[in-house]
Write an enzyme that holds these catalytic residues in place. Sequence first.
Site: not given
Length: 302
Positions: A175-176
């Site tokens: 994810c980010t």
Amino acid sequence: MYTVAALYHFTKFEDPAALKGPLAAVCCSHGVSGTLLLAKEGINGTIAGTRAGIDAALAHIRALPGCSDLEWKESTASVPPFNRMKVRLKREIVTMGQPDVDPTAAVGRYVAPKDWNELIAAPDVAVIDTRNDYEVAIGTFDGAIDPQTKSFGEFPAWWEENKDRFHNKRIAMFCTGGIRCEKSTNFLIGQGVEEVYHLKGGILKYLEEVPQEDSTWDGECFVFDARVSVGHGLAEGPHVLCYACRRPLLPEDTARAEYEEGVSCHQCAGETSDRDKDRFRERQKQIALSKERGENHVGPKT
């Protein structure tokens, strides 16, 4: 240049409300802006300011209960990434809606950015992007599976519907910045998945550390501030934001017939009513008037 610090930390806060005021005061007194979320499970957010301001804010956060080993990721921005400082109390610092998920109990095996390419190239590894559909649309790792979720809370249902696809597979998730994977990997462990991995530091750390010539990342990484996206080396990307639907746009998308600044874009023009659009136009009018007066209108939330 502004220093941008993205951070999260899972720890037990007995009384998050008591932490809110002092944290907001430290940030505001040092000219720091951004958003920080507090919940009983910890802290999450992104802040920006001068080097001294960020150092002061981080020192305060590290002094909170259980936060002495706080980690964060830094980048820079050429314009202020946020309009104001917000400290909010939440039920979860990243919303998954699974009360039994506890990242402090167990998470997937961390994989350093330098080792990520080798892992995801293995034929028995399935790579899953845990971000929302509009984030995945502007960039992801080659070969990654897109669950096409509109919110992180949809991930458990997607897994239930698709889990048979991953029989006898090792699962690698990203994810980010890493926070969603703390919960999603704990969730999969609870579902009986034996080998679960996740990218330590998330996409941001990968783009910071892995040379572009060695990268398997394709596109840009969506970030939740005025930069909208970043690329390799965490350089600011080309995207702008539609402030009606908060989805990223390329500059050429603003020339499309459906685009009206702050009102609509080709992705959302058919999703909002005429009343919504009139309300958005009034908001844009107030922003323009504030600029003419030299005032700092808080504007659309970024």
